[in-house]
Design an enzyme around this catalytic site. Structure first.
Site, mmCIF file in Angstrom:
data_model
loop_
_atom_site.group_PDB
_atom_site.id
_atom_site.type_symbol
_atom_site.label_atom_id
_atom_site.label_comp_id
_atom_site.label_asym_id
_atom_site.label_seq_id
_atom_site.Cartn_x
_atom_site.Cartn_y
_atom_site.Cartn_z
ATOM 1 N N TYR A 17 2.391 -8.192 3.162
ATOM 2 C CA TYR A 17 1.840 -9.426 2.577
ATOM 3 C C TYR A 17 2.764 -9.944 1.467
ATOM 4 O O TYR A 17 3.862 -9.436 1.270
ATOM 5 C CB TYR A 17 0.402 -9.181 2.112
ATOM 6 C CG TYR A 17 -0.505 -8.862 3.292
ATOM 7 C CD1 TYR A 17 -0.756 -9.818 4.276
ATOM 8 C CD2 TYR A 17 -1.069 -7.603 3.455
ATOM 9 C CE1 TYR A 17 -1.555 -9.533 5.380
ATOM 10 C CE2 TYR A 17 -1.873 -7.305 4.562
ATOM 11 C CZ TYR A 17 -2.099 -8.276 5.523
ATOM 12 O OH TYR A 17 -2.882 -7.995 6.621
ATOM 13 N N GLY A 42 -9.271 5.842 4.739
ATOM 14 C CA GLY A 42 -9.677 4.554 5.293
ATOM 15 C C GLY A 42 -10.717 4.723 6.382
ATOM 16 O O GLY A 42 -11.928 4.717 6.126
HETATM 17 C C1 LIG Z 1 -10.343 -1.910 9.748
HETATM 18 C C2 LIG Z 1 -9.236 -1.733 8.755
HETATM 19 C C3 LIG Z 1 -9.084 -2.646 7.734
HETATM 20 C C4 LIG Z 1 -8.075 -2.477 6.777
HETATM 21 N N1 LIG Z 1 -7.995 -3.352 5.728
HETATM 22 C C5 LIG Z 1 -7.109 -3.136 4.736
HETATM 23 C C6 LIG Z 1 -7.122 -3.936 3.566
HETATM 24 O O1 LIG Z 1 -7.951 -4.849 3.411
HETATM 25 N N2 LIG Z 1 -6.194 -3.681 2.617
HETATM 26 C C7 LIG Z 1 -5.274 -2.677 2.748
HETATM 27 O O2 LIG Z 1 -4.459 -2.482 1.856
HETATM 28 N N3 LIG Z 1 -5.257 -1.874 3.841
HETATM 29 C C8 LIG Z 1 -6.177 -2.068 4.810
HETATM 30 N N4 LIG Z 1 -6.215 -1.213 5.880
HETATM 31 C C9 LIG Z 1 -5.414 0.013 5.858
HETATM 32 C C10 LIG Z 1 -6.257 1.163 5.283
HETATM 33 O O3 LIG Z 1 -6.498 0.978 3.905
HETATM 34 C C11 LIG Z 1 -5.536 2.506 5.455
HETATM 35 O O4 LIG Z 1 -4.257 2.390 4.902
HETATM 36 C C12 LIG Z 1 -5.422 2.931 6.903
HETATM 37 O O5 LIG Z 1 -6.669 2.878 7.573
HETATM 38 C C13 LIG Z 1 -4.858 4.356 7.015
HETATM 39 O O6 LIG Z 1 -5.711 5.259 6.354
HETATM 40 P P1 LIG Z 1 -6.637 6.248 7.225
HETATM 41 O O7 LIG Z 1 -5.709 7.021 8.126
HETATM 42 O O8 LIG Z 1 -7.332 7.112 6.230
HETATM 43 O O9 LIG Z 1 -7.575 5.380 8.022
HETATM 44 C C14 LIG Z 1 -7.180 -1.387 6.877
HETATM 45 C C15 LIG Z 1 -7.309 -0.487 7.943
HETATM 46 C C16 LIG Z 1 -8.332 -0.633 8.863
HETATM 47 C C17 LIG Z 1 -8.487 0.376 9.971
#
Ligand SMILES: Cc1cc2nc3c(=O)[nH]c(=O)nc-3n(C[C@H](O)[C@H](O)[C@H](O)COP(=O)(O)O)c2cc1C
Length: 368
Positions: A178, A316
């Site tokens: 972004y 996440g």
């Molecule tokens: C549905 C979804 C929405 C996400 N929205 C954002 C967001 O708004 N801002 C952001 O920095 N990362 C966003 N991410 C990335 C997550 O914060 C995170 O980095 C990613 O899911 C990996 O972490 P995890 O393996 O614990 O899921 C999003 C990821 C998912 C799956």
């Protein structure tokens, strides 16, 4: 070495454990980007997180191009966040707002047909989410130097609104390709003025924005998120350490509450890259709390704390699907899988209905 269940101070915020909720866009606000009542229930369900980082939240109309994502630039949006933060606090939790300017990722449909802004005139690969479905990204226009004071004002207004709405602080979204990331990394930043070229110049906007946010919220209520490795939405750097290590050092000098890094996970699903992870070098350069994210399990999260690489871990998808994630990790209980089909669908399905251990036990008892 600390356990995931030990408390930690993140600047002014006292987190009772080191299991943070990573920012997750869920698209449950209105078309005018106003938070809705179900968002209060959703976040309150997850209040046992050491700290909730909210879904990315637009700082301005120019910066937001995601259908039904919330904003923080109008009074109406600000007021509608109040019950959300209140519900989290009433349930014993803490929540910071993730401040979002999407830069070139905003489709012109959101801008009355205007081109989105970025560091340079570039086009992201792939397709934008719009109200009319997926559409190819448009070429951005370079943000003028004379527009930067206005951009800083937009961040300051969103920060002021976040505090007025009851958030415990803010996190600057400087990750995932972004706007701020479009300035940081040389794959997208082609400028030849003082905001482009050398790492020092590419860091300049980040530092100006963080200083401005900190002047409103206090540095101890200001956090930042980076994704230093690999290609994210077409944004990549030829030498990530050369820009992210000095950037982290500068943030340490400002005295931010914590820095969160989203790094490629073991399965290489995000930001796939042969570049070595930047987090060990950032750990050396940044002497404040460091939070890591991407693909952690309870065991690998504890191992990251044990190795001294991180002070806390952000989850996440596990938090999306497990409102009681800290309790499940404590009991080494199985985790609900998340359902991608309802990540961004509107309404309560796949949002408010993921079970807790407690609700599962009640259901099992009722069935006996
Ligand atoms: C549905 C979804 C929405 C996400 N929205 C954002 C967001 O708004 N801002 C952001 O920095 N990362 C966003 N991410 C990335 C997550 O914060 C995170 O980095 C990613 O899911 C990996 O972490 P995890 O393996 O614990 O899921 C999003 C990821 C998912 C799956």
């Amino acid at each position: 070495m600390p356990s995931l269940f030990d408390p930690i101070r993140l600047g002014a915020i006292a987190a009772p454990n080191r299991i943070l909720m990573a920012p997750l866009t869920r698209g449950r606000a209105t078309r005018e980007h106003v938070p809705t009542a179900i968002m209060a229930d959703y976040y309150a369900q997850r209040a046992s997180a050491g700290l909730i980082i909210s879904e990315a939240t637009g700082i301005s109309r120019e910066g937001l191009g995601w259908p039904y994502a919330p904003g923080l630039w109008t009074d109406e949006q600000t007021e509608a966040w109040r019950p959300v933060t209140q519900a989290v606090h009433d349930t014993g939790g803490r929540i910071v707002a993730q401040l979002w300017h999407m830069g070139r990722i905003v489709h012109p449909d959101f801008l009355g047909g205007d081109r989105p802004v970025s560091s340079s005139a570039t086009t992201a690969p792939g397709q934008a989410h719009t109200y009319a479905g997926k559409q190819p990204y448009a070429e951005s226009r370079p943000l003028g130097i004379d527009e930067i004071p206005r951009l800083l004002d937009d961040y300051a207004r969103a920060t002021k609104n976040a505090l007025a709405a009851g958030f415990d602080g803010v996190q600057l979204h400087a990750a995932n390709g972004y706007l701020i990331d479009q300035f940081l990394r040389d794959g997208a930043n082609k400028r030849s003025d003082r905001y482009g070229g050398s790492p020092e110049n590419r860091i300049r906007l980040l530092v100006e924005v963080v200083e401005r946010i900190a002047s409103v919220a206090g540095a101890d209520r200001t956090a930042v998120r980076f994704s230093p490795n690999g290609d994210t939405q077409g944004v990549i750097d030829s030498d990530p350490e050369s820009v992210f290590v000095p950037a982290a050092r500068a943030l340490g000098q400002i005295g931010i509450a914590f820095l969160e890094l989203r790094e490629p996970g073991p399965d290489g699903t995000f930001g796939s890259t042969a570049q070595p992870k930047v987090s060990p070098a950032i750990r050396q350069a940044f002497d404040r709390p460091l939070v890591l994210n991407q693909d952690f399990s309870g065991a690998t999260a504890q191992a990251a704390l044990d190795s001294g690489l991180a002070d806390a871990i952000a989850f996440g998808r596990p938090f999306l699907a497990n409102p009681d994630l800290p309790e499940r990790l404590r009991r080494a209980a199985p985790l609900n899988p998340d359902v991608a089909a309802t990540w961004y669908s509107r309404g309560p399905e796949g949002y408010l209905d993921y079970p807790t251990l407690e609700s599962e036990e009640e259901e099992a008892e009722a069935a006996e």
